[in-house]
Design an enzyme around this catalytic site. Structure first.
Site, PDB file in Angstrom:
ATOM      1  CG  ASP A   1     -24.177  -2.254 -22.963  1.00 19.30           C
ATOM      2  OD1 ASP A   1     -23.310  -3.111 -22.752  1.00 19.30           O
ATOM      3  OD2 ASP A   1     -25.188  -2.108 -22.250  1.00 19.30           O
TER       4      ASP A   1
ATOM      5  CG  ASP B   1     -26.206  -8.029 -21.089  1.00 22.28           C
ATOM      6  OD1 ASP B   1     -26.809  -9.008 -20.634  1.00 22.28           O
ATOM      7  OD2 ASP B   1     -25.178  -8.137 -21.803  1.00 22.28           O
TER       8      ASP B   1
END
Length: 285
Positions: free
Chosen positions: A82, A84
């Site tokens: 991922d 953020d």
């Protein structure tokens, strides 16, 4: 057989912690390398044992993991991450909202979505992006330049995985403007994220094309593994929010990074205290 590993980024693990763990694990071989200490040749741990030792390590701000004997990067072909609050320290959409005075409103939706309290991710993203309508693209530049910072150990993790022959994938519910730059700076092989619609130098408040939600993240991991000719169980996944749980579920080894409780509960391992280089140390050959 299993091994139990502790690792502390900044310092050698506490002698007191080592003694406590040694007393609980009994007379098994201990191997030390820098800030990484492993107890080797253990039986498969019970859930109670996992929870107990996790709690002990947390008291000493030290991360720990149970791995099968010999488990390392060499067991995998892909590492999917991922962006953020995982590879980077911020939620880009929240920071963009700050430039139009709507950070509190957008952050509240982001936080609820990441905790899993909002189950319709697509709608929640569209709601947040709509609040950015009219924002100049200069805000994108400003967030990237002034606010985006890499999480500790991000470059080391990517470099270590690639040195062991893994392909790397950034898969994000965030935005391509940031993801493409993060991909380039970290040397990541593949990236998939959401595209903000822009007209005349301003955001329209809409997303272009299919939204990268939890299901799409899982599909992307499967697709990249198919390209590599391996099963999805040959993937490592790293994330922090509910939007990461489906890709974590299809992978062979999932890591919750400073994650929401629901994500931690479903992951194979969790990093609570250190940086992403913790994972690099756990799985380094």
């Amino acid at each position: 057989m299993y091994q139990f590993i502790i690792y502390s980024n900044d310092r050698a693990p506490s002698i007191a912690l080592i003694d406590v763990i040694a007393n609980r694990l009994g007379s098994v071989q201990m191997k030390e390398r820098g800030n990484r200490i492993a107890w080797l040749g253990l039986d498969e741990p019970s859930l109670d044992s996992r929870i107990e030792l996790q709690a002990v390590c947390s008291k000493y701000a030290t991360d720990c993991v149970w791995l099968k004997m010999g488990q390392s990067f060499n067991d995998y072909a892909l590492m999917a991450m991922d962006m953020d609050s995982t590879l980077i320290t911020i939620e880009c959409i929240d920071e963009l909202a700050d430039y139009c005075g709507k950070k509190a409103e957008v952050s509240a939706i982001t936080e609820a979505a990441m905790r899993g309290e909002i189950t319709d991710y697509d709608t929640s993203l569209r709601q947040r992006v709509a609040l950015l309508a009219g924002l100049s693209t200069k805000a994108l530049d400003a967030v990237y330049r002034d606010r985006l910072r890499f999480s500790r150990g991000a470059k080391q993790l990517v470099d270590t995985a690639k040195a062991h022959g893994l392909k790397t994938l950034l898969v994000s519910g965030g935005f391509t403007y940031f993801a493409s730059r993060v991909q380039q700076e970290l040397g990541i092989d593949f990236a998939r994220s959401n595209e903000l619609e822009i007209e005349n130098g301003h955001l329209t408040g809409r997303v272009v094309g299919e939204i990268v939600n939890a299901a799409v993240k899982a599909q992307e991991v499967k697709f990249r593994c198919q390209e590599l000719g391996v099963a999805a169980t040959k993937a490592i996944t790293v994330g922090d929010g509910a939007n990461d749980m489906k890709m974590m579920a299809v992978s062979g080894f999932s890591v919750a990074y400073h994650a929401k409780p629901a994500v931690h509960a479903r992951a194979n391992a969790a990093i609570h205290h250190g940086g992403l280089d913790t994972l690099a140390e756990w799985l380094r050959v």
